[in-house]
Design a protein around this motif. Sequence first.
Motif, mmCIF file in Angstrom:
data_model
loop_
_atom_site.group_PDB
_atom_site.id
_atom_site.type_symbol
_atom_site.label_atom_id
_atom_site.label_comp_id
_atom_site.label_asym_id
_atom_site.label_seq_id
_atom_site.Cartn_x
_atom_site.Cartn_y
_atom_site.Cartn_z
ATOM 1 N N UNK A 1 0.892 -1.147 0.075
ATOM 2 C CA UNK A 1 0.030 -0.029 0.084
ATOM 3 C C UNK A 1 1.005 1.384 -0.089
ATOM 4 N N UNK B 1 7.559 9.251 -10.386
ATOM 5 C CA UNK B 1 7.191 10.163 -9.437
ATOM 6 C C UNK B 1 8.167 10.785 -8.464
ATOM 7 N N UNK C 1 -8.442 10.704 -7.254
ATOM 8 C CA UNK C 1 -7.127 9.813 -7.224
ATOM 9 C C UNK C 1 -7.319 8.458 -6.633
ATOM 10 N N UNK C 2 -6.807 7.752 -7.333
ATOM 11 C CA UNK C 2 -6.701 6.370 -6.577
ATOM 12 C C UNK C 2 -7.754 5.716 -6.094
ATOM 13 N N UNK D 1 -8.963 8.628 -1.296
ATOM 14 C CA UNK D 1 -7.651 8.644 -0.499
ATOM 15 C C UNK D 1 -7.547 10.470 -0.511
ATOM 16 N N UNK D 2 -8.373 11.016 0.504
ATOM 17 C CA UNK D 2 -8.245 12.462 0.532
ATOM 18 C C UNK D 2 -7.123 12.953 1.185
ATOM 19 N N UNK E 1 3.426 12.349 -2.687
ATOM 20 C CA UNK E 1 4.018 12.862 -3.832
ATOM 21 C C UNK E 1 3.158 13.920 -4.570
ATOM 22 N N UNK E 2 2.022 13.516 -5.017
ATOM 23 C CA UNK E 2 1.007 14.236 -5.928
ATOM 24 C C UNK E 2 0.189 15.087 -5.307
ATOM 25 N N UNK E 3 -0.274 14.867 -4.025
ATOM 26 C CA UNK E 3 -1.449 15.550 -3.463
ATOM 27 C C UNK E 3 -0.884 16.057 -2.202
ATOM 28 N N UNK F 1 8.503 2.311 -5.663
ATOM 29 C CA UNK F 1 8.058 1.580 -6.711
ATOM 30 C C UNK F 1 7.767 2.601 -7.820
ATOM 31 N N UNK F 2 7.811 4.044 -7.663
ATOM 32 C CA UNK F 2 7.445 4.795 -8.498
ATOM 33 C C UNK F 2 8.220 5.782 -8.783
ATOM 34 N N UNK G 1 -2.790 9.951 -14.057
ATOM 35 C CA UNK G 1 -2.050 11.046 -13.336
ATOM 36 C C UNK G 1 -0.512 10.784 -12.998
ATOM 37 N N UNK G 2 -0.236 9.602 -12.785
ATOM 38 C CA UNK G 2 0.924 9.198 -12.263
ATOM 39 C C UNK G 2 1.989 9.828 -13.330
ATOM 40 N N UNK H 1 -9.925 1.276 3.428
ATOM 41 C CA UNK H 1 -8.511 2.494 3.557
ATOM 42 C C UNK H 1 -8.210 2.190 2.125
ATOM 43 N N UNK H 2 -8.267 0.995 1.485
ATOM 44 C CA UNK H 2 -7.453 0.804 0.144
ATOM 45 C C UNK H 2 -8.126 1.539 -1.045
ATOM 46 N N UNK I 1 2.303 12.633 -14.807
ATOM 47 C CA UNK I 1 2.350 13.898 -14.866
ATOM 48 C C UNK I 1 3.633 14.865 -14.798
ATOM 49 N N UNK J 1 3.726 1.532 -1.444
ATOM 50 C CA UNK J 1 4.547 1.978 -2.712
ATOM 51 C C UNK J 1 3.460 2.251 -3.708
ATOM 52 N N UNK J 2 2.106 1.970 -3.562
ATOM 53 C CA UNK J 2 1.200 1.786 -4.440
ATOM 54 C C UNK J 2 0.266 2.993 -4.435
ATOM 55 N N UNK J 3 0.175 3.553 -3.068
ATOM 56 C CA UNK J 3 -0.749 4.703 -2.888
ATOM 57 C C UNK J 3 -0.179 5.783 -2.135
ATOM 58 N N UNK K 1 -0.547 -0.557 -10.983
ATOM 59 C CA UNK K 1 -1.503 -0.872 -9.821
ATOM 60 C C UNK K 1 -1.709 0.380 -8.790
ATOM 61 N N UNK K 2 -2.847 0.935 -8.681
ATOM 62 C CA UNK K 2 -3.022 1.881 -7.769
ATOM 63 C C UNK K 2 -3.678 2.959 -7.973
ATOM 64 N N UNK K 3 -3.022 3.886 -8.927
ATOM 65 C CA UNK K 3 -3.660 5.259 -9.275
ATOM 66 C C UNK K 3 -3.991 5.259 -10.542
#
Lengths: 655, 266
Positions: free
Chosen positions: A62, B248, B177-178, B156-157, A72-74, B244-245, B30-31, B151-152, B33, A64-66, B25-27
């Motif tokens: 989680x 970003x 987002x996500x 994801x505010x 980073x983005x928000x 993993x990104x 927008x990743x 949660x997942x 950007x 790593x992916x979220x 996987x995830x978002x």
Amino acid sequence: MSQLPDFTFCYDHAACGLVITDIDGTIRRANATFAKWLGFQQSELVDAKKIQELFTVGGRFFHHTHWAPLLQMQGSVSEVQIDLRSRDDKIIPMLVNASRISHDGTIIDQMAFFIVDDRKKFEQELVAARKKLEASFDSLRETQNQLQRNQNMLNLAMHSAKMAGWSFNVESERVEWNNELQSLLGFDEDSGWLSKESFYNLLHPEDKDSFRQQLRHAIKSQTNYTLECRLKNSQEHWVEMEISGYAVITQHGETQSIYGICMDVSERKARLRELAALNTKLSSSDHRKNEFLATLSHELRNPLAPIRNVLEIMRIKENDATVWKKSRILIDRHVSHMSRLIEDLMDISRISHNRINLRKQAIDILPALHCAVDETKPLIDAQSHQLSINEAKAPIYVNADSTRIVQIFSNLLTNAAKYTPAGGTIDITVSQNREQVTVSVEDSGIGIPAEELENIFTMFSQLSPALERAQGGLGIGLALVHHLVTLHEGEIEVSSEGHNKGCKFTVKLPVIRRVGALDANSLQDEKSKAIKLPQRRILVIEDNQDTAQSLAELLEYAGHITCTAFDGTSGIMQAKEFKPEVILSDIGLPDISGYEVAETVRKQLAHANIYLIAITGWGQKKDKQLAKASGFNRHITKPVDFAELKQILAELPDD
Amino acid sequence: MSIQSRNNVNVVGSGKETIVFAHGFGCDQNMWQYLVPSYKDNFRVILFDLVGTGKSDLSQYDFDKYDSLHGYADDLIEIIDEYAEGPVIFVGHSVSATIGMLAAVKSPEKFRCQIMVGPSPSYINEGDYIGGFSRTDIEELCDMIDSNYLGWASNMAPAIMGAPEQPELGEELKNSFCRTDPAIAKHFARVTFLSDHRDAVAKCATPSLILQCSDDFIAPRSVGEYMQKTMPDADMVIIENVGHCPHLSAPHASIDAIDSFLYQRL
């Protein structure tokens, strides 16, 4: 007022875990609360671990992916629930808010953790509850689908079975039904016929009272019920309904409503009625048949008594030629009568099995009529009836079997003579138009009641039980006449003014207008032709010894030489020894069949050129074909008419 | 149903060559950007969301079709057919690197080259192969998604406290987002993390660049090395980055590596 703790103390001992990390997650600050919750020394965390290393495997995914992309983005994530792993490997669910900030040119992430053990449990329960809810919703949906499928099946079944649902609410007196009843009765969906009145309006007027009564009974007795009524459909036809169901009873024991299934039983009812009619017809026909059997036995026994008597007289008066002559005439008459009876019976049977063969040819009807008159004249004279014939002089040609035409009129004349009291009149009238010849036989006899006229041509339709009648007869004569006329494409009618008013039978037959070379006298010739008899060697094969011997004797009297055999095998043997010119063979023999006899004779005595005559019980086409195929030259039916046989023998080719 | 609405396809920039970016996987798209601005001036750039994520048409999420990554690979081929002229440069992150690889095996003529960001053909260790996880780990992950889907997968505010300056993020973007449907997220996670497409690795002859992070929990270096060794024509660049990104958290290093690869290969 005591001094408040400084911010460092506040930070360290805050009511939540506070952590500051580099953006790669390396822990740079962790307060005492956070370290304590996880069972670490602060020094074991700071600059030693990355925050994600404290997460479970799932948490690290989680992260790593979220988490990291979102930070980073928000710039922040809030209310993230994540499991952390304590030093002693316990899972501690936490809620975290994190934000990324820039501090003195360095970007750091700061985060606040709260233990959410209870909330987690609560959430888990919520999740479980939701899952359960989803499952039960799924099952509800499945149940609903199943219900709908069942409903569809039921509707289909009800539709196919011409059934419909029906209910009656006791309190509101409202009658309700499903669409099937509407479609059964052919009404539209919006025809608005749901009121109690409209239902009763559909009820057959004669059924209304009994329907209400039956309904009241069902309500009162609170039992299952079945009632019948007729309902008017949209075509204004009556549909017969059977309504069965049960009463729904409230907890206070009162009937609340009654439910039921209406079934369209019109077809079933119609079948039942047909069946009942058929049954009546059958039992009446059965009754007539029994009557007939009684009559038949009576009729067959009747001639036996005088014959037996006469035989006794002949025994006593052994040498009295006058007595013998009288006796012979009497026996001949009774045997002829019996033969005729039996012949009629067999004709009826042949006709009903479609086995009769008419030898139709162009004949003049008038000689046939006279032949019938001649045959019945003794009876007519014996009753002292007055007979008149009003006929044309010119021949009237019809396409017919002359023997059968004689039979038709001799039957009608016999009836007229029998059912007319002595000294009555019998009038024969022949008339003709372009299409047909009409022959009527009218008598002044006992007549036929109007109600009997319709069935007069039906088998066994004699007016009263045979034993009560003086005239005897089997009651099959008119049925036979009717059949024979029909087989000649003709019509027969009967009329009578009633009791003792006489009756009139009218036969109409189609005429043929152009006749080529025609031997108008053939009928007469047949009877009167003088027969010259060449002597023949004749073998009779017949298992009934009396029949065989009497036939052989008759043939001997006629000047032939005979020999008898009582089964097939000895028949074949005799054929070799006796060397007959003619073999008369029965078909049903005790050992081998007559067909086999013929085949063997044809095979083993091929050069003997024997004339083979088959004698069978039924003159069926099939029998004739079989006979021909197995080598017979001719075929005659039982009982053997000696005159016919004499004729055949006379016509045999000489070689 | 158009491909556009199904995959929320966005085309920006212009150029002779087309680059397709596919998120992991995830978002959602927008990743990309931080990378798109560097390419849109010289390339035609195609962005899209995998069905079930971002602003894709969730009603098109067919649990049968997307029960394996081949369903997504077919979508990708359709997007290329619809929006690109000639073979494309494909940039796929994480699961999308695998999706791109499957599509390139199916229709190699549609791919000029590919950049695989943090790829892994299989997450589970098996024999000599070190995917990084035991089957139990992956099961635990799936269970966690299952029991913690609030949660997942839900919103994801961003935290409301002291939000830092992030002017490039619009309000709308923040809210979507996500976020996705929990049932879809759960299914997608299972399909992603339980898939094993190692058999396709050796078959993929498309010139490839593997962008491997130095410290990636999800796609460890051993996996990147396995891929580079197994693929017929693959380069690998290690980017100093935790996570993993890299596109970003280390966009510049990522862009440099991609540019250098494209310079050599185009």
